[in-house]
Design an enzyme around this catalytic site. Structure first.
Site, short mmCIF file in Angstrom:
data_model
loop_
_atom_site.label_atom_id
_atom_site.label_comp_id
_atom_site.label_asym_id
_atom_site.label_seq_id
_atom_site.Cartn_x
_atom_site.Cartn_y
_atom_site.Cartn_z
N PRO A 196 0.81 -1.28 -0.17
CA PRO A 196 0.03 -0.06 0.14
C PRO A 196 0.92 1.24 0.14
O PRO A 196 0.81 1.92 1.06
CB PRO A 196 -0.89 -0.29 1.16
CG PRO A 196 0.09 -0.98 2.41
CD PRO A 196 0.70 -1.81 1.17
N CYS A 197 1.44 1.52 -1.29
CA CYS A 197 2.21 2.97 -1.23
C CYS A 197 1.34 4.06 -0.96
O CYS A 197 1.84 5.17 -0.87
CB CYS A 197 3.07 2.84 -2.50
SG CYS A 197 2.00 2.48 -4.03
N HIS A 198 0.04 3.75 -1.24
CA HIS A 198 -0.81 5.03 -1.00
C HIS A 198 -1.04 5.49 0.24
O HIS A 198 -1.39 6.61 0.41
CB HIS A 198 -2.29 4.60 -1.81
CG HIS A 198 -2.81 3.49 -1.29
ND1 HIS A 198 -2.65 2.02 -1.56
CD2 HIS A 198 -3.59 3.39 -0.03
CE1 HIS A 198 -3.24 1.36 -0.82
NE2 HIS A 198 -4.11 2.06 0.14
#
Length: 280
Positions: free
Chosen positions: A246-248
Site C-alpha cells: 500500500p504505497c498510497h
C-alpha cells in the site's frame, strides 16, 4: 470476471468524476449539485455511489477533501514498530487478505527478469482498469490505468523486467485478482521483484494497516536508514504491486499526499475508500 469488469469500472468512473465535482464545487455541494454535474438523478447517483463507497456521497465528501490526508496523519498515524500487531495480525488488512510474500534474489533481479515467465491480464478493480502480472509464485505487478491509459501501464510494468517472457493469460490470474480486489476472500501470494533496499521498503509498507497512514521519514526509520527519506520515496514510487503493497498510505510529514505512480486522483480515491470502509 466479466461482471466485475463492467460494473466496478463504471463505478470508479463515477467516483473519478465525483472527485472532480467536489474539487470544483467545494465541500458545500449538495447531493443534487453533484448528481447534476454528472448528468444523473440524485437517487441513481446516491445508489451507485453508496454501492461503491459503502457510505453516502455526503459522508464520503469529507474523505475527498485535500485536508483528509492531514487529518489521517493526525488521527491514524502508524508507527511501524507496532503496526504488525495492529494490522497484519487481524482483520484490519484490506479485504481481510492474508498476504504471503517472498522476494526474488538480488542476482536474479539484476538479470532483468531473465528466465522468468510472467503472465498478465486486465481486470476491473474498484479503482478502474487494473493490469495484473504474476509468476507461478504469486502476483508480481498491479498497475492502474484510469489516469495513465492501458498502453502506458503495460509498458511501465513490463519495462521493469525487460528480459522476462510475457504471456497474456488472465485465466491463470483470475483467482488472485478476485481476492486482491475484494470479490473473494482468501490468501494472495506476492512475489517481490526488486533491489534489496526496495524490498525492505515494500515490506515496511505492508505493515501499515488499512485506513491508516505513515510518513516517508517513518519508513526510513523502520528500514534502518533514517536519512534516506528521498531514497525511500523513490522506492515507494517504484512499488510494482499497487494496493496490496500500500504505497498510497505513505504521505509527506506535512500532510501532503506526495506523488502516486498511477495518478493522484487514484491515490485520493483509495485513501477515501479505505477510510469509508473502516468507519462504515
Amino acid at each position: 470476471m466479466p461482471g466485475i469488469r463492467d460494473e466496478s469500472g463504471y463505478h470508479y468512473d463515477v467516483i473519478r468524476r465525483a472527485i472532480d465535482a467536489v474539487d470544483t464545487a467545494g465541500p458545500q455541494a449538495t447531493l443534487e449539485d453533484l448528481a447534476a454535474r454528472m448528468d444523473m438523478s440524485p437517487a441513481h447517483f446516491q445508489r451507485l455511489f453508496s454501492r461503491w463507497a459503502g457510505v453516502s456521497p455526503k459522508r464520503f465528501q469529507q474523505y475527498l477533501t485535500l485536508g483528509h490526508a492531514k487529518a489521517l496523519l493526525e488521527e491514524r498515524f502508524t508507527t511501524l514498530e507496532t503496526a504488525h500487531e495492529t494490522g497484519l495480525s487481524g482483520g484490519g488488512r484490506l479485504h481481510d487478505l492474508f498476504l504471503r510474500w517472498e522476494a526474488m534474489s538480488p542476482g536474479a533481479f539484476a538479470r532483468g527478469g531473465a528466465g522468468l515467465t510472467i503472465r498478465w491480464g486486465w481486470f476491473d478493480s474498484p479503482f478502474g482498469p487494473a493490469l495484473v502480472m504474476g509468476t507461478d509464485r504469486g502476483i508480481c505487478g498491479i498497475g492502474f490505468a484510469a489516469e495513465t491509459g492501458e498502453a502506458e501501464a503495460m509498458a511501465d510494468l513490463s519495462g521493469r523486467w525487460p528480459d522476462a517472457t510475457y504471456i497474456e493469460d488472465p485465466g491463470a490470474l483470475a483467482g488472485w485478482a478476485a481476492r486482491a480486489f475484494g470479490a473473494q476472500r482468501g490468501e494472495v501470494p506476492l512475489f517481490l521483484i526488486g533491489a534489496p533496499f526496495q524490498i525492505k521498503v515494500w515490506e515496511a509498507l505492508m505493515r501499515i494497516p488499512s485506513g491508516h497512514v505513515t510518513t516517508y521519514s517513518e519508513i526510513a526509520q523502520a528500514v534502518g536508514n533514517p536519512k534516506a527519506v528521498r531514497a525511500v520515496g523513490t522506492a515507494v514510487g517504484r512499488n510494482p504491486i499497487s494496493l496490496l503493497i500500500p504505497c498510497h498510505r505513505a504521505l509527506r510529514k506535512s500532510g501532503g499526499l506526495g506523488g502516486y505512480h498511477w495518478g493522484l486522483p487514484v491515490k485520493r480515491a483509495i485513501l477515501a475508500w479505505e477510510t469509508a470502509r473502516l468507519e462504515a
